[in-house]
Design a protein around this motif. Structure first.
Motif, mmCIF file in Angstrom:
data_model
loop_
_atom_site.group_PDB
_atom_site.id
_atom_site.type_symbol
_atom_site.label_atom_id
_atom_site.label_comp_id
_atom_site.label_asym_id
_atom_site.label_seq_id
_atom_site.Cartn_x
_atom_site.Cartn_y
_atom_site.Cartn_z
ATOM 1 N N CYS A 7 0.861 -1.193 0.000
ATOM 2 C CA CYS A 7 0.000 0.000 0.000
ATOM 3 C C CYS A 7 0.897 1.243 0.000
ATOM 4 O O CYS A 7 1.674 1.456 0.928
ATOM 5 N N VAL A 25 -4.392 0.615 7.979
ATOM 6 C CA VAL A 25 -4.050 -0.032 6.703
ATOM 7 C C VAL A 25 -3.097 -1.215 6.908
ATOM 8 O O VAL A 25 -3.222 -2.247 6.250
ATOM 9 N N VAL A 29 -2.540 -5.275 4.567
ATOM 10 C CA VAL A 29 -1.618 -5.468 3.435
ATOM 11 C C VAL A 29 -0.293 -6.051 3.931
ATOM 12 O O VAL A 29 -0.069 -6.128 5.135
ATOM 13 N N VAL A 83 -1.613 -0.810 -3.914
ATOM 14 C CA VAL A 83 -2.808 -0.005 -3.607
ATOM 15 C C VAL A 83 -2.360 1.434 -3.350
ATOM 16 O O VAL A 83 -1.370 1.657 -2.653
ATOM 17 N N PHE A 85 -3.364 4.851 -1.538
ATOM 18 C CA PHE A 85 -4.271 5.224 -0.452
ATOM 19 C C PHE A 85 -3.842 6.584 0.097
ATOM 20 O O PHE A 85 -2.690 6.768 0.490
ATOM 21 N N ALA A 93 -10.330 2.023 4.857
ATOM 22 C CA ALA A 93 -9.367 0.933 4.663
ATOM 23 C C ALA A 93 -10.075 -0.405 4.459
ATOM 24 O O ALA A 93 -9.566 -1.277 3.747
ATOM 25 N N GLU A 95 -12.286 -1.081 2.616
ATOM 26 C CA GLU A 95 -12.651 -1.263 1.198
ATOM 27 C C GLU A 95 -11.447 -1.668 0.341
ATOM 28 O O GLU A 95 -11.596 -1.872 -0.871
ATOM 29 N N ILE A 96 -10.280 -1.791 0.967
ATOM 30 C CA ILE A 96 -9.092 -2.202 0.200
ATOM 31 C C ILE A 96 -9.351 -3.563 -0.462
ATOM 32 O O ILE A 96 -9.011 -3.780 -1.622
ATOM 33 N N VAL A 100 -8.750 -4.884 -4.288
ATOM 34 C CA VAL A 100 -7.678 -5.858 -4.519
ATOM 35 C C VAL A 100 -8.207 -7.191 -5.080
ATOM 36 O O VAL A 100 -7.588 -7.790 -5.957
ATOM 37 N N PHE A 154 -8.086 6.520 -4.830
ATOM 38 C CA PHE A 154 -8.086 5.186 -4.234
ATOM 39 C C PHE A 154 -8.150 4.172 -5.375
ATOM 40 O O PHE A 154 -9.174 4.070 -6.060
ATOM 41 N N ALA A 156 -6.181 0.292 -7.154
ATOM 42 C CA ALA A 156 -5.234 -0.826 -7.020
ATOM 43 C C ALA A 156 -4.710 -1.192 -8.403
ATOM 44 O O ALA A 156 -5.457 -1.190 -9.383
#
Lengths: 229, 109
Positions: A7, A25, A29, A83, A85, A93, A95-96, A100, A154, A156
């Motif tokens: 990230c 975060v 990750v 990612v 951010f 976070a 929603e990462i 992904v 935001f 990826a």
């Protein structure tokens, strides 16, 4: 095989938010890479104290430049997915995973977060009804990009996508540039809904946080890039 | 006539300066050729101002030759400004690359 997720968090004068953002975060990750874009406050020290990788620009270069620095480092360190951010803590976070997963499954190369696909963000009225439609129009006219959220930070990228182009716009025009290069390089992409919590207005037509931000500057940078690239 | 003499004196001054700069190797060969042709062309235009007046008139413009030269001068200035802006942008990008390399190299140490 497990995908290695990095990230990249570009940060400029974010001492109020950086620690909190890293804390939320980090568990999601494999590696957090903060790129401190020559902040004048304690951003660098606070980020370093969280035990993540912190790269520091010795001169302020802008958010786009910081993201490319993060991309270069992540690629070098073997990242499979990168990612992007923001450091201001406006993204969610949790929603990462939504961004992904389509890449992990091998369906897409790039996933863009969009504030205009169902989930409700408390976007300022002026931004939603005036600035964003203009930004969409500019993207369509100058870059032939037709994506619901013209300025979402935001996103990826798969390793393949991150290696297929470089972000040349140092400032905030990088959003449009990444979309344009994604389409130009025929990368498979999709948009997923995201939520943004606004702590401040962010970019306006004339100004914004960080170097080369603000609506008019973005348009000017996109036009200039057409003559250079 | 007096205006033409003054203009030619200015052109002469800049041409002399140009040759001095060339002798001192302060400018490259390409730059010398460009500016030499530029001042030479300007000198020829000043001498042939009457001819330009006639040419402009025959082309259907109401302005005099000197006005047309001024308009062309402004257009050339815009062009040079734009070229400088592009060059500046390329230098900015190079600076970013250096800053980036330093940031990553420092972390890898």
């Amino acid at each position: 095989m497990e995908k290695k997720i990095f990230c990249v968090v570009p940060a400029f004068n974010e001492e109020k938010n950086i620690s909190r953002v890293i804390k939320i975060v980090k568990p999601l990750v494999d590696q957090v890479v903060v790129v401190d874009d020559c902040s004048r406050d304690k951003t660098y020290a606070l980020a370093a104290a969280e035990g993540v990788v912190v790269l520091r620009h010795i001169i302020n270069r802008g958010q786009g430049a910081a993201l490319q620095t993060g991309n270069d480092y992540a690629i070098k360190m073997g990242a499979d997915i990168i990612v992007h951010f923001d450091a201001d803590g406006q993204f969610s976070a949790d929603e990462i995973g939504d961004l992904v997963n389509p890449i992990v499954n091998g369906e897409f190369d790039v996933v863009f977060g969009s504030r205009f696909l169902g989930k409700k963000s408390d976007m300022p009225w002026m931004k939603e009804k005036f600035i964003m439609p203009i930004a969409r129009l500019v993207n369509a006219i100058l870059l032939d990009v037709r994506i619901t959220d013209p300025q979402a930070g935001f996103r990826a990228l798969s390793r393949k996508a991150a290696m297929s182009f470089r972000i040349m716009n140092d400032g905030h025009a990088h959003c449009s540039e990444i979309m344009h290069k994604t389409i130009k390089n025929r990368l498979k992409f999709r948009e997923v809904p995201i939520t943004v919590t606004y702590h401040h207005f962010g970019q306006t037509v004339f100004s914004g946080k960080g170097r080369r931000s603000g609506g008019l500057t973005i348009i000017k940078d996109l036009l200039l890039a057409k003559f250079i690239d | 006539m007096l205006q033409q003499i003054i203009a030619l004196a200015i052109v002469g001054y800049f041409l002399t300066r140009l040759f001095k700069q060339k002798n001192k190797k302060q400018i490259s060969g390409g730059e010398f050729v460009f500016w030499f042709l530029f001042w030479l062309l300007l000198g020829v235009m000043v001498i042939g101002l009457k001819l330009i007046d006639r040419l402009v008139f025959n082309l259907g413009f109401s302005a005099s030759g000197i006005n047309v030269l001024l308009y062309l001068g402004v257009a050339a200035l815009f062009y040079f400004f734009f070229k400088i802006r592009l060059r500046q942008e390329k230098i900015e990008r190079d600076i970013t690359e250096v800053v980036r390399e330093l940031a990553i190299a420092k972390k890898e140490k």
